[in-house]
Write a protein that holds these residues in place. Structure first.
Motif, PDB file in Angstrom:
ATOM      1  N   GLY A  62     -61.187  27.259  13.180  1.00  0.00           N
ATOM      2  CA  GLY A  62     -60.958  26.295  12.969  1.00  0.00           C
ATOM      3  C   GLY A  62     -59.952  25.169  13.844  1.00  0.00           C
ATOM      4  N   ALA A  63     -59.176  25.230  14.446  1.00  0.00           N
ATOM      5  CA  ALA A  63     -58.534  24.843  15.823  1.00  0.00           C
ATOM      6  C   ALA A  63     -57.320  24.049  14.725  1.00  0.00           C
ATOM      7  CB  ALA A  63     -58.516  23.140  16.158  1.00  0.00           C
ATOM      8  N   MET A  64     -56.458  25.014  13.998  1.00  0.00           N
ATOM      9  CA  MET A  64     -55.510  24.988  12.678  1.00  0.00           C
ATOM     10  C   MET A  64     -54.056  25.462  13.104  1.00  0.00           C
ATOM     11  SD  MET A  64     -54.445  25.824   9.978  1.00  0.00           S
ATOM     12  CE  MET A  64     -55.447  26.854   9.597  1.00  0.00           C
ATOM     13  N   VAL A  65     -52.905  25.671  13.073  1.00  0.00           N
ATOM     14  CA  VAL A  65     -51.663  25.886  13.092  1.00  0.00           C
ATOM     15  C   VAL A  65     -50.806  25.209  12.069  1.00  0.00           C
ATOM     16  CG1 VAL A  65     -51.638  26.596  15.081  1.00  0.00           C
ATOM     17  CG2 VAL A  65     -51.092  24.450  14.305  1.00  0.00           C
ATOM     18  N   GLU A  66     -50.279  26.542  11.157  1.00  0.00           N
ATOM     19  CA  GLU A  66     -49.663  26.326   9.832  1.00  0.00           C
ATOM     20  C   GLU A  66     -48.149  26.745  10.009  1.00  0.00           C
ATOM     21  OE1 GLU A  66     -53.283  26.469   6.072  1.00  0.00           O
ATOM     22  OE2 GLU A  66     -51.390  28.077   6.916  1.00  0.00           O
ATOM     23  N   VAL A  67     -47.449  25.835   9.417  1.00  0.00           N
ATOM     24  CA  VAL A  67     -45.999  26.189   9.529  1.00  0.00           C
ATOM     25  C   VAL A  67     -45.533  25.898   7.905  1.00  0.00           C
ATOM     26  CG1 VAL A  67     -45.398  25.560  12.138  1.00  0.00           C
ATOM     27  CG2 VAL A  67     -44.583  23.759  10.471  1.00  0.00           C
ATOM     28  N   HIS A  68     -44.188  26.505   7.407  1.00  0.00           N
ATOM     29  CA  HIS A  68     -44.179  26.460   6.332  1.00  0.00           C
ATOM     30  C   HIS A  68     -42.159  25.699   6.258  1.00  0.00           C
ATOM     31  CE1 HIS A  68     -45.667  30.400   5.330  1.00  0.00           C
ATOM     32  NE2 HIS A  68     -46.153  29.163   5.586  1.00  0.00           N
ATOM     33  N   THR A  69     -42.287  24.750   5.212  1.00  0.00           N
ATOM     34  CA  THR A  69     -40.980  23.875   5.327  1.00  0.00           C
ATOM     35  C   THR A  69     -40.364  23.896   4.298  1.00  0.00           C
ATOM     36  OG1 THR A  69     -39.723  21.776   6.591  1.00  0.00           O
ATOM     37  CG2 THR A  69     -42.017  21.818   5.417  1.00  0.00           C
ATOM     38  N   ASP A  70     -39.340  23.267   3.830  1.00  0.00           N
ATOM     39  CA  ASP A  70     -38.944  22.621   2.932  1.00  0.00           C
ATOM     40  C   ASP A  70     -39.429  21.083   2.383  1.00  0.00           C
ATOM     41  OD1 ASP A  70     -36.524  21.479   0.396  1.00  0.00           O
ATOM     42  OD2 ASP A  70     -35.825  22.976   0.832  1.00  0.00           O
ATOM     43  N   LEU A  71     -40.145  21.176   0.904  1.00  0.00           N
ATOM     44  CA  LEU A  71     -40.609  20.084   0.944  1.00  0.00           C
ATOM     45  C   LEU A  71     -39.588  19.019   0.772  1.00  0.00           C
ATOM     46  CD1 LEU A  71     -43.632  19.134   0.516  1.00  0.00           C
ATOM     47  CD2 LEU A  71     -42.492  18.660  -1.805  1.00  0.00           C
ATOM     48  N   HIS A  72     -38.216  18.898   1.341  1.00  0.00           N
ATOM     49  CA  HIS A  72     -37.024  17.782   0.998  1.00  0.00           C
ATOM     50  C   HIS A  72     -36.710  17.788   2.280  1.00  0.00           C
ATOM     51  CE1 HIS A  72     -37.788  17.692  -2.805  1.00  0.00           C
ATOM     52  NE2 HIS A  72     -37.423  19.079  -2.909  1.00  0.00           N
ATOM     53  N   SER A  73     -36.937  18.032   3.648  1.00  0.00           N
ATOM     54  CA  SER A  73     -36.824  17.706   4.626  1.00  0.00           C
ATOM     55  C   SER A  73     -36.921  16.958   5.803  1.00  0.00           C
ATOM     56  CB  SER A  73     -37.035  19.381   6.074  1.00  0.00           C
ATOM     57  OG  SER A  73     -39.116  19.460   5.825  1.00  0.00           O
ATOM     58  N   ALA A  74     -36.256  16.375   6.497  1.00  0.00           N
ATOM     59  CA  ALA A  74     -36.764  15.146   7.529  1.00  0.00           C
ATOM     60  C   ALA A  74     -37.960  15.830   8.141  1.00  0.00           C
ATOM     61  CB  ALA A  74     -35.568  14.898   8.979  1.00  0.00           C
ATOM     62  N   LYS A  75     -38.588  16.281   8.325  1.00  0.00           N
ATOM     63  CA  LYS A  75     -40.232  16.790   8.724  1.00  0.00           C
ATOM     64  C   LYS A  75     -40.801  15.914   8.502  1.00  0.00           C
ATOM     65  CE  LYS A  75     -39.494  21.072  10.146  1.00  0.00           C
ATOM     66  NZ  LYS A  75     -38.841  21.324   9.019  1.00  0.00           N
ATOM     67  N   VAL A  76     -40.427  16.467   6.817  1.00  0.00           N
ATOM     68  CA  VAL A  76     -42.285  15.536   5.797  1.00  0.00           C
ATOM     69  C   VAL A  76     -41.687  14.193   5.375  1.00  0.00           C
ATOM     70  CG1 VAL A  76     -42.314  16.175   3.197  1.00  0.00           C
ATOM     71  CG2 VAL A  76     -41.644  18.159   4.706  1.00  0.00           C
ATOM     72  N   ALA A  77     -40.507  13.908   5.550  1.00  0.00           N
ATOM     73  CA  ALA A  77     -40.196  12.841   5.719  1.00  0.00           C
ATOM     74  C   ALA A  77     -41.030  11.930   6.844  1.00  0.00           C
ATOM     75  CB  ALA A  77     -38.810  12.017   5.217  1.00  0.00           C
ATOM     76  N   ALA A  78     -40.978  12.280   7.948  1.00  0.00           N
ATOM     77  CA  ALA A  78     -41.365  12.027   8.795  1.00  0.00           C
ATOM     78  C   ALA A  78     -42.689  11.889   8.825  1.00  0.00           C
ATOM     79  CB  ALA A  78     -40.803  12.648  10.488  1.00  0.00           C
ATOM     80  N   VAL A 112     -50.709  25.702  -2.298  1.00  0.00           N
ATOM     81  CA  VAL A 112     -49.880  26.377  -1.686  1.00  0.00           C
ATOM     82  C   VAL A 112     -49.367  27.725  -2.576  1.00  0.00           C
ATOM     83  CG1 VAL A 112     -49.657  25.302   0.067  1.00  0.00           C
ATOM     84  CG2 VAL A 112     -48.017  25.421  -1.294  1.00  0.00           C
ATOM     85  N   ALA A 113     -49.647  27.466  -3.429  1.00  0.00           N
ATOM     86  CA  ALA A 113     -49.319  28.776  -4.889  1.00  0.00           C
ATOM     87  C   ALA A 113     -49.643  30.757  -4.914  1.00  0.00           C
ATOM     88  CB  ALA A 113     -49.655  28.779  -6.050  1.00  0.00           C
ATOM     89  N   ASP A 114     -50.195  30.598  -3.317  1.00  0.00           N
ATOM     90  CA  ASP A 114     -50.911  31.443  -2.774  1.00  0.00           C
ATOM     91  C   ASP A 114     -50.356  32.156  -1.710  1.00  0.00           C
ATOM     92  OD1 ASP A 114     -52.360  29.954  -1.897  1.00  0.00           O
ATOM     93  OD2 ASP A 114     -54.124  30.840  -1.413  1.00  0.00           O
ATOM     94  N   ILE A 115     -49.578  31.500  -1.013  1.00  0.00           N
ATOM     95  CA  ILE A 115     -48.967  31.616   0.190  1.00  0.00           C
ATOM     96  C   ILE A 115     -47.672  31.714  -0.779  1.00  0.00           C
ATOM     97  CG2 ILE A 115     -48.118  30.613   2.436  1.00  0.00           C
ATOM     98  CD1 ILE A 115     -50.911  28.799   2.597  1.00  0.00           C
ATOM     99  N   TRP A 116     -47.147  30.887  -1.386  1.00  0.00           N
ATOM    100  CA  TRP A 116     -45.965  31.386  -1.541  1.00  0.00           C
ATOM    101  C   TRP A 116     -45.067  32.553  -2.231  1.00  0.00           C
ATOM    102  CZ3 TRP A 116     -40.964  29.436  -1.718  1.00  0.00           C
ATOM    103  CH2 TRP A 116     -39.715  29.989  -2.489  1.00  0.00           C
ATOM    104  N   ALA A 117     -46.431  33.295  -3.089  1.00  0.00           N
ATOM    105  CA  ALA A 117     -46.085  34.648  -3.395  1.00  0.00           C
ATOM    106  C   ALA A 117     -46.303  36.079  -2.864  1.00  0.00           C
ATOM    107  CB  ALA A 117     -48.376  35.150  -4.362  1.00  0.00           C
ATOM    108  N   LYS A 118     -46.696  35.700  -1.764  1.00  0.00           N
ATOM    109  CA  LYS A 118     -46.767  36.309  -0.138  1.00  0.00           C
ATOM    110  C   LYS A 118     -45.544  36.507   0.838  1.00  0.00           C
ATOM    111  CE  LYS A 118     -51.830  36.369   0.069  1.00  0.00           C
ATOM    112  NZ  LYS A 118     -53.162  35.888   1.416  1.00  0.00           N
TER     113      LYS A 118
END
Length: 189
Positions: A62-78, A112-118
């Motif tokens: 799928g040519a995809m990577v993932e990272v996790h973050t806080d929804l209120h972080s500066a990177k999300v705003a960016a 992302v509930a299934d990911i949060w559960a892990k």
């Protein structure tokens, strides 16, 4: 005559395969350099921002990577202002620089509930910091980390292009793009 310790760097297919092998290793191996890439965005006011993240998923097909973050972080705003980002990885032992140009989808809540559960309990504390990440505080430890599923986000990064540089006995550089089906093109290093 010196032989190249990294024969995979002599072909476009070899380089492309190496990138994904190292990304996949980064997901599962805490000591792999790809585990902690630099993630770069542009702030809403135009400043470049780079930070270290933890690589949580990689999918070559799928040519995809993932990272996790806080929804209120500066990177999300960016990313809400501009969904483009870059990841940078340096693998010293392989003399390999990997740069990924990505478009990012921000996923949260039920998606992302299934990911949060892990996510292990100690790691959950990284999401839901109060006050939110980057806000001024009165003392170094004047914050709380309750762990809040509502603050958990997954940044799903669709790789659009790769710039790969191998600094072996003979330097090699190649570009790979989603647009050309990852065929690859040699570049001058």
């Amino acid at each position: 005559m010196t032989t190249d310790p990294h024969p995979w760097a002599s072909s476009l297919d070899g380089l492309h395969t190496q990138v994904w092998q190292r990304l996949l290793r980064g997901v599962g191996d805490r000591h792999a350099p790809a585990r902690h890439p630099t993630f770069a965005t542009v702030s809403p006011d135009g400043w470049p921002e780079a930070r270290t993240v933890v690589l949580r998923a990689a999918d070559k097909a799928g040519a995809m990577v993932e990272v996790h973050t806080d929804l209120h972080s500066a990177k999300v705003a960016a990313l809400r202002a501009n969904d483009r980002a870059a990841l940078h990885i340096w693998e010293a032992s392989a003399h390999l620089q990997i740069r990924l140009a990505v478009t990012v989808t921000i996923l949260s809540g039920d998606a992302v509930a299934d990911i949060w559960a892990k996510v292990p309990d100690p790691s959950r504390q990284s999401y839901g910091t109060s006050p939110p990440p980057g806000q001024p505080i009165d003392a170094a430890l004047a914050y709380q980390k309750p762990g809040d599923a509502a603050s958990f986000a997954v940044l799903r990064c669709a790789v659009q292009a790769m710039d790969v540089v191998h600094l072996g006995p003979q330097h090699r550089r190649a570009a790979f793009t989603r647009a050309d089906g990852w065929a690859g093109q040699w570049l001058a290093p």
